[in-house]
Enzyme design. Structure first.
Site, mmCIF file in Angstrom:
data_model
loop_
_atom_site.group_PDB
_atom_site.id
_atom_site.type_symbol
_atom_site.label_atom_id
_atom_site.label_comp_id
_atom_site.label_asym_id
_atom_site.label_seq_id
_atom_site.Cartn_x
_atom_site.Cartn_y
_atom_site.Cartn_z
ATOM 1 C CG LEU A 64 -1.877 -1.238 1.199
ATOM 2 C CD1 LEU A 64 -2.311 -1.638 2.592
ATOM 3 C CD2 LEU A 64 -3.073 -0.917 0.315
ATOM 4 N N PRO A 65 0.250 2.411 -0.321
ATOM 5 C CG PRO A 65 -1.088 3.926 -1.496
ATOM 6 C CD PRO A 65 -1.138 2.624 -0.770
ATOM 7 C CB THR A 95 8.195 2.266 1.954
ATOM 8 O OG1 THR A 95 8.832 1.360 1.055
ATOM 9 C CG2 THR A 95 9.266 3.036 2.724
ATOM 10 C CE LYS A 170 12.192 1.511 0.284
ATOM 11 N NZ LYS A 170 12.604 1.225 -1.056
ATOM 12 C CE LYS A 245 5.821 6.171 1.760
ATOM 13 N NZ LYS A 245 5.481 4.938 1.083
#
Ligand code: NAD
Length: 295
Positions: A64-65, A95, A170, A245
């Site tokens: 998902l975003p 992420t 990440k 982001k």
């Protein structure tokens, strides 16, 4: 294996395709009905909600975003946790911030569900080719269960530690990537302004101590690396908005840990300015344009 897959966007759709190709039976859910119809053609089953998708699944995967979507897809009334059976392994590949990953996993654990995080690197190309890197946070037992399935979508499947450590790996990597791209941009633009051939300069950097992925594989200067987005108008790579982001996740996590991320904060502001100029859709290496006179 019957797998629920929720979130079939630029990354999720090609990942789901690889699982179908590998012979799994997929329960699919996304808000985008076009992509659902496309994947149903390949043999996937369309579900009505994350809850419905998870209800008879032997494994649940989400892509998902951002954190808000992960919370609603798991914790919502028709969410994964409302449908999933106790004992079913669950993994979120989005992420997001490590704190949300831990909180949603704790909610899952309260109903006997072992949930880990496994964000990826490798981009949409890696998702299509099945060559992603998965950074997995979760128990040893969960990792052992997930490993063979993740290996059908990726090449490097790394166990980073307990829940949340995949997200930590990440965001730390992308913090460094965001900074190194700015550094290479500055060096290339300075060399150009001072009058050296940029190909010669890149050659020196790439065989000297300044060498890094941002210089030798993804150089931001046009014409240095043929396959890099810089050589095709900064299209089709890793969008500056996504970098923004990820830098936001890193600086926020740093704030919580009382840890300085000085260069990361500067890089974040540079990508923010790029986004404000309307260039957020370009590949993040277009950050170099801020150092060049427009042609
Ligand atoms: P995307 O926006 O293309 O896809 C997200 C999908 O989630 C969309 O299809 C959307 O409809 C769906 N979705 C949103 N809310 C939903 C809900 N409530 N229920 C069901 N579906 C819902 O994003 P993407 O590029 O596939 O990225 C997914 C994640 O992977 C992000 O966290 C991103 O940071 C990360 N990532 C992306 C890349 C990349 O190159 N695109 C690389 C590495 C990691």
């Amino acid at each position: 294996m019957r797998i629920a897959f929720v979130g079939l966007g630029n990354m999720g759709a090609p990942m789901a395709r690889n699982l179908i190709k590998a012979g799994h039976s997929l329960n699919l859910f996304d808000l985008n009905t076009t992509i659902l119809a496309e994947l149903a053609e390949l043999g996937g089953h369309i579900s009505d909600s994350p809850r419905d998708a998870a209800s008879n699944a032997e494994l649940v995967i989400t892509m998902l975003p951002a954190a808000a979507h992960v919370r609603s897809v798991y914790l919502g009334e028709n969410g994964v946790l409302a449908g999933v059976r106790a004992g079913t392994p669950v993994v979120d590949c989005s992420t997001i911030d490590p704190q949300t990953a831990r909180e949603v996993s704790a909610a899952a654990a309260r109903q006997g569900v072992d949930m880990g995080d496994a964000p990826v690197s490798g981009g949409t190309g890696g998702a299509a080719a099945g060559t992603l890197t998965f950074m997995v946070g979760g128990s040893e037992a969960l990792f052992a269960t997930l490993q063979p399935v993740l290996a059908q979508m990726g090449r490097n499947i790394v166990h980073c530690g307990e829940v949340g450590t995949g997200q930590i790996a990440k965001i730390c990597n992308n913090l460094l990537l965001g900074i190194s791209m700015v550094g290479v941009s500055e060096a290339m633009a300075l060399g150009n302004a001072l009058g050296i051939d940029t190909k010669v300069l890149a050659g020196i950097i790439n065989s000297s101590t300044g060498r890094c992925w941002s210089s030798d594989t993804y150089n931001p200067w046009p014409g240095i690396i043929e396959t890099a987005p810089a050589s095709r108008g900064y299209t089709g790579g890793f969008g500056a908005e996504l970098m923004l982001k990820d830098l936001g996740l890193a600086t926020e996590a740093a704030k919580q840990a009382h840890q300085p991320v000085i260069l990361g904060a500067v890089a974040q502001q540079l990508y923010q300015a790029m986004s404000l100029r309307g260039d957020g859709g370009k590949d993040f290496s277009a950050i170099v344009e801020g150092y060049r006179k427009p042609e």
